[in-house]
Enzyme design. Structure first.
Site, PDB file in Angstrom:
ATOM      1  N   HIS B 229       0.829  -1.207   0.000  1.00  0.00           N
ATOM      2  CA  HIS B 229       0.000   0.000   0.000  1.00  0.00           C
ATOM      3  C   HIS B 229       0.866   1.260   0.000  1.00  0.00           C
ATOM      4  O   HIS B 229       0.527   2.258  -0.609  1.00  0.00           O
ATOM      5  CB  HIS B 229      -0.909  -0.021   1.229  1.00  0.00           C
ATOM      6  CG  HIS B 229      -1.932   1.052   1.225  1.00  0.00           C
ATOM      7  ND1 HIS B 229      -3.216   0.848   0.786  1.00  0.00           N
ATOM      8  CD2 HIS B 229      -1.864   2.343   1.595  1.00  0.00           C
ATOM      9  CE1 HIS B 229      -3.881   1.962   0.890  1.00  0.00           C
ATOM     10  NE2 HIS B 229      -3.093   2.891   1.383  1.00  0.00           N
ATOM     11  N   GLU B 294      -7.704   8.003  -4.594  1.00  0.00           N
ATOM     12  CA  GLU B 294      -7.276   6.874  -3.755  1.00  0.00           C
ATOM     13  C   GLU B 294      -8.330   5.782  -3.808  1.00  0.00           C
ATOM     14  O   GLU B 294      -9.494   6.043  -4.107  1.00  0.00           O
ATOM     15  CB  GLU B 294      -7.188   7.331  -2.293  1.00  0.00           C
ATOM     16  CG  GLU B 294      -5.936   8.098  -1.943  1.00  0.00           C
ATOM     17  CD  GLU B 294      -4.820   7.201  -1.459  1.00  0.00           C
ATOM     18  OE1 GLU B 294      -4.909   5.975  -1.665  1.00  0.00           O
ATOM     19  OE2 GLU B 294      -3.856   7.729  -0.888  1.00  0.00           O
ATOM     20  N   HIS B 296     -10.230   2.740  -1.417  1.00  0.00           N
ATOM     21  CA  HIS B 296     -10.458   2.303  -0.043  1.00  0.00           C
ATOM     22  C   HIS B 296     -11.317   1.043  -0.106  1.00  0.00           C
ATOM     23  O   HIS B 296     -12.437   1.010   0.387  1.00  0.00           O
ATOM     24  CB  HIS B 296     -11.133   3.414   0.762  1.00  0.00           C
ATOM     25  CG  HIS B 296     -10.575   3.542   2.139  1.00  0.00           C
ATOM     26  ND1 HIS B 296     -11.352   3.771   3.239  1.00  0.00           N
ATOM     27  CD2 HIS B 296      -9.310   3.464   2.592  1.00  0.00           C
ATOM     28  CE1 HIS B 296     -10.570   3.833   4.310  1.00  0.00           C
ATOM     29  NE2 HIS B 296      -9.345   3.661   3.957  1.00  0.00           N
ATOM     30  N   ASP B 479      -0.370  14.385   5.696  1.00  0.00           N
ATOM     31  CA  ASP B 479      -1.539  13.804   6.351  1.00  0.00           C
ATOM     32  C   ASP B 479      -1.168  12.474   6.983  1.00  0.00           C
ATOM     33  O   ASP B 479      -0.222  11.818   6.567  1.00  0.00           O
ATOM     34  CB  ASP B 479      -2.662  13.594   5.342  1.00  0.00           C
ATOM     35  CG  ASP B 479      -2.316  12.523   4.328  1.00  0.00           C
ATOM     36  OD1 ASP B 479      -1.261  12.639   3.683  1.00  0.00           O
ATOM     37  OD2 ASP B 479      -3.084  11.557   4.181  1.00  0.00           O
ATOM     38  N   GLU B 521      -4.384   4.133  12.593  1.00  0.00           N
ATOM     39  CA  GLU B 521      -4.798   4.932  11.440  1.00  0.00           C
ATOM     40  C   GLU B 521      -6.040   5.740  11.768  1.00  0.00           C
ATOM     41  O   GLU B 521      -6.904   5.964  10.915  1.00  0.00           O
ATOM     42  CB  GLU B 521      -4.992   4.031  10.212  1.00  0.00           C
ATOM     43  CG  GLU B 521      -3.672   3.426   9.792  1.00  0.00           C
ATOM     44  CD  GLU B 521      -3.748   2.541   8.568  1.00  0.00           C
ATOM     45  OE1 GLU B 521      -4.798   2.505   7.908  1.00  0.00           O
ATOM     46  OE2 GLU B 521      -2.746   1.863   8.278  1.00  0.00           O
ATOM     47  N   GLY B 748      -0.900   8.829  -8.990  1.00  0.00           N
ATOM     48  CA  GLY B 748      -1.551   7.538  -9.180  1.00  0.00           C
ATOM     49  C   GLY B 748      -1.446   6.704  -7.938  1.00  0.00           C
ATOM     50  O   GLY B 748      -0.805   7.082  -6.961  1.00  0.00           O
ATOM     51  N   SER B 751      -3.940  -0.680  -6.079  1.00  0.00           N
ATOM     52  CA  SER B 751      -4.454  -1.567  -5.043  1.00  0.00           C
ATOM     53  C   SER B 751      -4.449  -2.957  -5.653  1.00  0.00           C
ATOM     54  O   SER B 751      -5.226  -3.237  -6.566  1.00  0.00           O
ATOM     55  CB  SER B 751      -5.867  -1.116  -4.661  1.00  0.00           C
ATOM     56  OG  SER B 751      -6.568  -2.166  -4.050  1.00  0.00           O
TER      57      SER B 751
END
Lengths: 266, 961
Positions: B229, B294, B296, B479, B521, B748, B751
């Site tokens: 990841h 992104e 998820h 972040d 996280e 980019g 996953s």
């Protein structure tokens, strides 16, 4: 008065403050965006302002109920100050979440006699849309009164809504009659031809198709639709279809009326 | 302290909207025994106040006097003849409860005194004869999510205690130096590190050199930093590819494909590419825009609502953490699901039903994005049953940033300050978890990897950070995403070195170990580097708006990562080893061109039914149900909205926003993706994605010379050569496409391992999925064009060549076929067509323009017509076609790339035709008053003849939920 001063209140989760500032500036006001914590610290900062706006957003996440936690904060810290602001002949506008705050503090429709803010004397409220979810769509609005300074009584306007809790309900039939008969209804949801109807004409199932309410002075108004989102014709959903594009900025009527009122009366 | 319990319900005569929705969900489970559902909100408050105060609180704060009743204590079952079943749903201990935080703030405004805890829950009363089995199914499948919530049945049961055990410091070393290979693998497994043997051996040899054993936090840091990841080891690996027997070699796959295009194009308007949290390009003289998309996926599979909410929340923090921080101005979202009407019994164990996933994901993005006040303006939905166990959730965010704020500059001596949310046990191992494949057991094992967001914390943090940025009070920002503080602080200190005192990190509740603090996280956290002399000034900005900020360490200059807890050193790693120590991989890839054939479908006299079927297919159908739940107008910048046209329900090709008030420059956003084509050839699939994304932007008026693109690969297990071979093919297309259109990639993400192992051992891999997102600049928003036809009498032109390319088309899909002739792209013609069309738009010649893609020409014509409220009469003799495109079905439904349909006023015919010289184009027909779509074939037979209402209804029906 030449210089009209407006204050746009921020709080955690308020998110339409910048475009509301922009709309007021287009209408000719000098605008300050201020966090509500600053006003609580120093209420005197309101003295030089004639227009106060509670903009849209999700104050405190709309936890408990939309606008409720901010309403609670306003009542506990700014009750007298808000009351005095309106009593001084100044203007208060609440848009979407701001309307939810105003209705939950009792500023609109202002039926509790004393004119004081209160969290318990509420007779009208805004609750979950009938469709059960957040809706972003454009609606036609027909004026319901001729004594609200923000409203052009003869002009139907077209604005977007974006909310999940925008359905007006009254505690009793009598309350509904009272707000209708005493000119508290500032706008109703209608179709393009000016007729009331079911969803999506009335997008949330509001009683009597009510979209906006004013207090008894006509100087405080709360509305679910967003006038600050239609201040230029490229925001109009049909703008690429229009031949003559100027003038398609219906939201400006609300802000211009407010600024002109202050110019004439202060 | 007293325990107070408040129950809030709808008053008699006022609708219980939530209860009604739940009843509908129960019906979806095929349970008919429940006749009604009453829903109530529950607040559990542990505090000092007395009964009169509690009553005041119920009346003033927790309930609405007009439409709600309140009750203090536990209310029994309602009176009446019907059997009532009580179910309560509470968040598991340690799961973030945003509403509780707001209630706390409100209680303090009311003068409540000391409040020990606030929790919120939901109570449901099911009326009807519900069996125990049904009760269980309803609770698990409709009401609660086991990952984050506990279910409590009946009157007497108590919700779980909110209190956690305190943590006592205990330094843990993990011996690795003497482990065998098998033991190393076992250790990686036991600690959920998802590191392979080679990586474990690298770690082992490092610690042998250091002559000590690693601590737990050191191993965890390495696992996070080296996770697929975070470092994308597959795309960066060296690859030996065998393509139809021909051998190819890449030293670094992504560097020689995607990155290379950007480098070769060398556009001077690219400001920062592939370095920061988002790619940055020029907007105007004062501002730049940045864009990041992104995925998820894994969290959304387990908890669709929370997973998607934190997906959008996380990607918003990317622009916030780009350069010195951008202001988010638009969101995008693209989802891939299995068909929402799939039978319950076809859903494997450990997997949620696709309809529930879809509803949860949409609600998650809605609630987070809307609360942030960022318009969600562009997106797409794709349906394929192979997404059943691995739904894909792509979230994107665009930010506006001053040109002089595009780069960071952390220096030794700066303080490490964490701003925003507190740290909890949520999201532990998210980065490593999302790097592995899923199994039916993941639901239980990895529930801690799911994070819960609180948008308001993020919004407050954003508001104050922008003030601090403009006052020049910090030197760098990033972040906390995957890997939490370990990634954020580790990356920021990569070139400097940093020391952190972990006990200083503010926690949501007691009990976290130093390792948990470091790798949690938990959402809504940003890390900034602050000069000591600016600390007071920046803290006062945060204080003023109730945002928490804490100094947790210092950037040192010693190029080491040093972690302490209560004064004891718990870990120390060389930055070089941490960031560069990961071994390089050699991988094998293989691609053999598939031997497929074209089906022979019977020619028909009339294709109305096929058109209706395509319009009513999930992929093509109107997504209005989703779009309307997103606020796409907030910030007041919308120019081309997702739905426009005469009834505000036509599907726009791309979104345009005007990010700066008083300026007429715009940003256009679009996407392109077509997994169907990948089943034939991933090369052409990828090229079609780029062509489509660019086409969509050109349709609304973006300048094709100013388009940048993003890649998001979602793939299966790339240790299998065929899987990696497909990825290599797609990457080759990325290079060719970017070069052909002159559109650099600027950011980019990938996953991988999107596979699911069912309890019977069956593997489900997703189709090869490459999302291309595009961002373009619109010089003058007043010249934007929409796809709805504008007036009867106007001419309709087809621009671009229609070829015999029905492979992977919706027409074949509707007929149960795949085909072989996948749409190809002639890049030279495609780029030139885009350029000419843009010129025509700048000259005001185009009244409407629509991209011709899924469902082909007939579908595009239908959409233009019903969006505009006028009919279209088309004649296929005017359609520019390739020599092999002779069948009517191919003309109507082929999905050839680089095609546009445009509406031109008759008086502009000559100028337009001159501009299109040497580009394949033809006059296809005209806009008519009669609300019908009429298409005549080359023999003048009418092959489509349908009224607009029928077409539109078919298109709107699938998601009329």
């Amino acid at each position: 008065m030449d210089t009209v001063k407006a204050i746009v209140l921020r709080a955690a989760g308020i998110n339409c403050d910048l475009e509301t500032q922009h709309a007021l500036e287009l209408a000719g006001a000098e605008v300050e965006r201020v966090h509500i914590n600053r006003v609580i610290d120093n209420p005197a900062m309101l003295d030089g302002c004639q227009i106060m706006v509670f903009p849209g957003g999700f104050s405190y996440g709309d936890d408990v109920a939309a606008g409720k936690v901010l309403a609670n904060q306003v009542v506990h810290h700014l009750s007298d100050i808000m009351h005095q602001f309106v009593a001084d002949g100044k203007l208060v506008l609440g848009i979407c979440n701001g309307f939810q705050v105003m209705i939950k503090t009792g500023i609109v429709p202002g039926l509790n006699g004393s004119g004081k803010l209160s969290l318990t004397d509420q007779k009208v409220t805004l609750t979950d849309n009938d469709c059960g979810k957040f809706e972003d769509r454009w609606v036609h609005l027909k004026p319901g009164t001729d004594r609200c300074v923000f409203v052009n009584p003869d002009q139907q306007i077209y604005l977007p809504i974006a909310h999940g809790e925008g359905k007006i309900v009254c505690d009793t039939e009598q309350t509904l009659e009272r707000i209708v008969n005493s000119g508290h209804v500032a706008f109703r949801y209608v179709d393009a031809d000016g007729n009331e109807g079911d969803f999506p004409v009335n997008p949330n199932g509001s009683q009597d198709s009510i979209a906006a309410l004013t207090d008894s002075t006509g100087r405080a108004m709360g509305m679910m639709p967003h006038p600050e989102r239609c201040v230029r014709w490229t925001q109009h959903p049909h703008w690429t279809r229009l031949k003559d594009r100027e003038g398609f900025a219906d939201g400006m009527t609300i802000f211009t009326n407010a600024v002109n009122y202050v110019k004439e009366n202060f | 302290m007293k325990q107070w319990r408040f129950e809030i319900s709808s008053k008699q005569g006022f609708p219980d909207v939530h209860g009604r929705d739940v009843l509908e969900d129960i019906r979806q489970l095929n349970i008919q025994s429940v006749e009604d559902v009453i829903s109530e909100k529950v607040y559990l408050i542990e505090a000092d106040f007395d009964l009169p105060f509690a009553e005041r609180m119920a009346r003033e704060l927790l309930s609405d006097s007009v439409c709600q009743d309140w009750h203090i204590g536990k209310s029994g079952v309602p009176a009446g003849p019907m059997q009532a079943t009580l179910i309560e749903v509470h968040l598991k201990s340690g799961v973030t409860d945003p509403a509780a935080e707001s209630v706390r703030a409100a209680l303090s405004d009311m003068g409540a005194g000391q409040v020990a805890s606030v929790r919120t829950g939901r109570k449901y009363v099911l009326l009807g004869t519900v069996s125990d089995n049904e009760r269980e199914t309803i609770a698990r499948r409709a009401l609660a999510n086991d990952c984050i919530e506990d279910v409590v049945f009946g009157m007497d049961a108590e919700p779980p205690s909110p209190h956690t055990q305190p943590y006592t410091m205990k330094l843990t070393e993990i011996p690795v130096r003497d482990l065998s290979d098998e033991q190393l693998i076992q250790l990686s497994k036991d600690m959920d590190m998802f590191l392979n043997l080679k990586e474990m051996q690298t770690i082992q040899s490092q610690y042998r050199d250091l002559d000590r054993e690693p601590t737990d936090v050191e191993l965890e840091t390495l696992a996070q930093t080296w996770s697929e990841h975070c470092v994308h080891k597959t795309l960066k690996s060296s690859v030996d590819m065998e393509h139809d027997g021909k051998k190819l070699h890449f030293d670094n796959l992504i560097k020689e494909t995607v990155f290379k295009a950007t480098k070769d194009l060398n556009k001077d308007w690219c400001i920062s590419v592939f370095e920061d949290n988002a790619g940055v390009i020029e907007f105007d003289d004062e501002h730049a825009v940045c864009f990041k998309v992104e995925t998820h996926n894994h969290p959304s599979a387990l908890d669709p609502y929370g997973g998607a909410a934190t997906g959008i929340g996380g990607v918003i923090r990317d622009p916030m953490g780009t350069g010195m921080g951008a202001k988010p101005v638009a969101n995008t979202d693209i989802f891939c699901f299995a068909r929402p009407d799939m039978k319950l019994e076809d859903v494997p164990k450990g997997v949620l039903h696709p309809r529930r996933i879809m509803k949860g994901v949409v609600a998650g993005v809605r609630d987070y994005g809307n609360r942030m006040g960022i318009p969600t303006v562009n997106g797409a939905l794709y349906f394929d049953d192979r997404y059943l166990a691995n739904p894909l959730v792509f979230c994107g965010n665009v930010g506006l940033i001053p040109r002089e704020k595009c780069f960071k500059n952390a220096q030794a001596g700066n303080l490490v300050v964490v701003v925003g949310g507190r740290t909890g046990r949520d999201g532990i191992h998210g980065a490593t978890f999302s790097s592995g494949e899923m199994t039916h057991e993941h639901e239980d094992i990895f529930s801690h990897a799911v994070q819960i967001g609180n948008a308001i914390t993020e919004k407050k943090t954003l508001d104050t950070l922008l003030q601090a940025r403009d006052a020049n009070l910090y030197e760098a920002i990033t972040d906390c995403g995957a890997g939490g503080l370990s990634s954020a602080v580790g990356e920021m200190g990569e070139k400097l070195g940093v020391e952190v005192d972990l006990e200083k990190v503010p926690l949501k509740y007691a009990g976290l170990s130093y390792t948990e603090i470091w790798i949690s996280e938990a959402q809504e956290r940003m890390v900034i580097a602050v000069k000591p002399e600016n600390l007071d000034a920046i803290m006062s900005i945060f204080d003023a708006e109730d945002v928490e900020a804490t100094v947790i360490g210092t950037f040192t200059g010693d190029k080491k990562l040093t972690l302490r807890y209560q004064g004891t050193q718990v870990g120390q790693l060389d930055m070089d080893f941490l960031h560069e120590g990961i071994c390089k991989y050699d991988r094998k890839a293989k691609w053999e061109t598939k031997k497929l054939s074209e089906p022979v479908l019977k020619a028909k006299d009339n294709y109305n039914d096929d058109l209706l079927k395509i319009l009513g297919s999930y992929n093509v159908a109107s997504k209005e149900w989703v779009i309307r739940q997103y606020d796409h107008e907030v910030q007041g910048g919308s120019v081309v909205k997702p739905l426009m046209g005469t009834d505000n329900d036509g599907p726009m090709d791309a979104a345009v926003i005007r990010p700066k008030y008083g300026h007429d420059k715009g940003v256009a956003l679009s996407c392109g993706m077509n997994p169907c084509y990948g089943d034939i050839d991933p090369y052409w699939m990828a090229l079609a994605g780029i062509d489509e994304a660019v086409r969509n932007l050109v349709c609304v008026g973006a300048d094709p010379e100013r388009i940048a693109i993003l890649d998001n690969y979602c793939w299966g297990d790339c240790t299998r050569p065929e899987m990696l071979g497909a990825l290599v093919r797609a990457s080759q297309a990325c290079y060719d496409g970017a070069m052909g259109f002159g559109t650099p990639f600027i950011s980019g993400k990938d996953s991988l391992n999107n596979e699911f192992v069912c309890d019977d051992g069956t593997r489900i891999a997703i189709p090869y999925t490459l999302l291309i997102s595009a961002i373009g600049i619109v010089d003058d928003i007043n010249q934007c064009v929409t796809m709805d036809v504008k007036g009867a009498g106007n001419l309709i032109f087809a621009v671009g060549l229609t070829k015999n390319e029905l492979g992977g088309s919706h027409y074949y899909k509707a007929n149960g076929e795949l085909g072989a002739n996948v749409p190809t792209t002639d890049l030279k013609v495609a780029a030139e067509t885009a350029k000419r069309l843009h010129q025509a738009m700048k000259q005001g010649l185009i009244r409407s323009c629509h991209d011709c893609s899924e469902g082909g020409l007939a579908t595009a014509l239908a959409e233009m017509a019903f969006a505009g409220g006028y009919g279209i009469e088309a004649d296929l003799r005017g359609l520019p076609v390739s020599d092999d495109c002779v069948k009517t079905e191919a003309m109507l439904f082929s999905e050839s790339n680089s095609r546009y349909l445009v509406e031109v006023q008759p008086e502009n015919f000559d100028v337009f035709a001159k501009l299109m010289l040497n580009i394949p184009f033809g006059q296809l027909g005209e806009v008519i008053e009669d609300r019908k779509l009429l298409i005549h074939d080359v023999q003048q037979k009418t092959v489509i003849d349908a009224d607009l209402e029928t077409l539109k209804q078919a298109w709107q029906k699938p998601f009329a939920w």
